[in-house]
Design an enzyme around this catalytic site. Sequence first.
Site, PDB file in Angstrom:
ATOM      1  N   ALA A  22     -19.742 -21.893  33.347  1.00  0.00           N
ATOM      2  CA  ALA A  22     -20.956 -22.707  33.392  1.00  0.00           C
ATOM      3  C   ALA A  22     -22.228 -21.869  33.319  1.00  0.00           C
ATOM      4  O   ALA A  22     -23.327 -22.413  33.193  1.00  0.00           O
ATOM      5  CB  ALA A  22     -20.972 -23.559  34.664  1.00  0.00           C
ATOM      6  N   GLY A  65      -2.362 -23.449  36.946  1.00  0.00           N
ATOM      7  CA  GLY A  65      -2.091 -24.606  36.117  1.00  0.00           C
ATOM      8  C   GLY A  65      -1.765 -24.313  34.666  1.00  0.00           C
ATOM      9  O   GLY A  65      -1.014 -23.379  34.348  1.00  0.00           O
ATOM     10  N   TYR A  69     -16.414 -37.399  31.954  1.00  0.00           N
ATOM     11  CA  TYR A  69     -15.249 -36.582  31.586  1.00  0.00           C
ATOM     12  C   TYR A  69     -14.788 -36.916  30.169  1.00  0.00           C
ATOM     13  O   TYR A  69     -14.525 -36.015  29.359  1.00  0.00           O
ATOM     14  CB  TYR A  69     -14.120 -36.834  32.591  1.00  0.00           C
ATOM     15  CG  TYR A  69     -12.852 -36.080  32.283  1.00  0.00           C
ATOM     16  CD1 TYR A  69     -12.765 -34.707  32.484  1.00  0.00           C
ATOM     17  CD2 TYR A  69     -11.720 -36.752  31.808  1.00  0.00           C
ATOM     18  CE1 TYR A  69     -11.595 -34.009  32.210  1.00  0.00           C
ATOM     19  CE2 TYR A  69     -10.550 -36.068  31.535  1.00  0.00           C
ATOM     20  CZ  TYR A  69     -10.486 -34.701  31.741  1.00  0.00           C
ATOM     21  OH  TYR A  69      -9.325 -34.021  31.450  1.00  0.00           O
ATOM     22  N   ASN A 114      -9.812 -23.212  28.192  1.00  0.00           N
ATOM     23  CA  ASN A 114      -9.050 -24.094  29.079  1.00  0.00           C
ATOM     24  C   ASN A 114      -9.824 -24.517  30.323  1.00  0.00           C
ATOM     25  O   ASN A 114      -9.574 -25.594  30.862  1.00  0.00           O
ATOM     26  CB  ASN A 114      -7.757 -23.382  29.489  1.00  0.00           C
ATOM     27  CG  ASN A 114      -7.075 -24.055  30.662  1.00  0.00           C
ATOM     28  OD1 ASN A 114      -6.461 -25.099  30.533  1.00  0.00           O
ATOM     29  ND2 ASN A 114      -7.176 -23.445  31.840  1.00  0.00           N
ATOM     30  N   LYS A 171     -14.717 -34.235  26.919  1.00  0.00           N
ATOM     31  CA  LYS A 171     -13.493 -33.894  26.191  1.00  0.00           C
ATOM     32  C   LYS A 171     -13.564 -34.348  24.726  1.00  0.00           C
ATOM     33  O   LYS A 171     -13.000 -33.678  23.848  1.00  0.00           O
ATOM     34  CB  LYS A 171     -12.278 -34.518  26.894  1.00  0.00           C
ATOM     35  CG  LYS A 171     -11.984 -33.886  28.253  1.00  0.00           C
ATOM     36  CD  LYS A 171     -11.698 -32.387  28.137  1.00  0.00           C
ATOM     37  CE  LYS A 171     -11.238 -31.781  29.446  1.00  0.00           C
ATOM     38  NZ  LYS A 171     -10.897 -30.349  29.330  1.00  0.00           N
ATOM     39  N   ARG A 208     -13.333 -18.277  38.584  1.00  0.00           N
ATOM     40  CA  ARG A 208     -14.374 -17.968  39.570  1.00  0.00           C
ATOM     41  C   ARG A 208     -13.824 -17.353  40.848  1.00  0.00           C
ATOM     42  O   ARG A 208     -14.583 -16.811  41.652  1.00  0.00           O
ATOM     43  CB  ARG A 208     -15.178 -19.226  39.894  1.00  0.00           C
ATOM     44  CG  ARG A 208     -16.029 -19.703  38.741  1.00  0.00           C
ATOM     45  CD  ARG A 208     -16.825 -20.951  39.072  1.00  0.00           C
ATOM     46  NE  ARG A 208     -15.969 -22.118  39.241  1.00  0.00           N
ATOM     47  CZ  ARG A 208     -16.425 -23.359  39.408  1.00  0.00           C
ATOM     48  NH1 ARG A 208     -17.728 -23.582  39.442  1.00  0.00           N
ATOM     49  NH2 ARG A 208     -15.590 -24.373  39.547  1.00  0.00           N
TER      50      ARG A 208
END
Length: 254
Positions: free
Chosen positions: A62, A18, A152, A87, A156, A39
């Site tokens: 995380a 992406g 979310y 990102n 952000k 990951r």
Amino acid sequence: MTTDLKGRHALVTGGGTGIGLAIAQMLAANGAQVTITGRRSGVLEEAAAATSGLHPLVMDVAQEESVVQGIADAIAARGPITICVANAGIAEGKSMAKMDMTFWRNMMAINLDGAYVTVRECLSGMLSEGWGRTLFISSIAGLKGLKGAPAYTASKHGMIGLMRGLSEDYLGSDLTFNAICPGYVDTDIVARNTESIAARAGIDTDQARAMMVKTNRHKRLISPVEVAAAAEWMVGPNSGSINGQTLEIAGGQM
């Protein structure tokens, strides 16, 4: 304008797919050595095999220990990191009534805590080199509320607050901190959200995709390459006065 990044070591979290991959490819094309993290080792190795200058590193943003060790290994291999692109993230919608603490904490751990630890661990290299560019990949949800996604949205917004605080802390140095805030980008995340929205709203996937496309002011999905082009400008020549800024990429005014 030529962006010469030869001799620079960049790190891009979530760099295997992406937006992250498009930015990593742009940095490598301009001469940087780019550590891409994520990951899934297979995804990272495939991306690195396809583009010279990309170096895969399995790292879970995380988990603080994973970030600390991973970035230490990247620095040992390729030197101080002077371009940091935070990102890595997840985008999941859930109303407050349906949300539990596990959902909330996972969102914050990846989107906000992960960005904090990543930048913290890269900062020493920027200070030692006397130059650094940090980009937070936030979202239009970092600037306005996104219906059905309060966690979310909060994560952000938090990224932008962190960016603004850092930009003030290092004002006057040659370290800059900025955020890119895209609308809906044509990535795997949008593909997954299409299924999720369709299931929650009881509509088909074409209708769900159309809902996301409609949110972008120019009524189309954004290409990851468009985001990478903005990132190139923000790390390139004469970018030292671009600091503490949010750049919306959403096809029009929000």
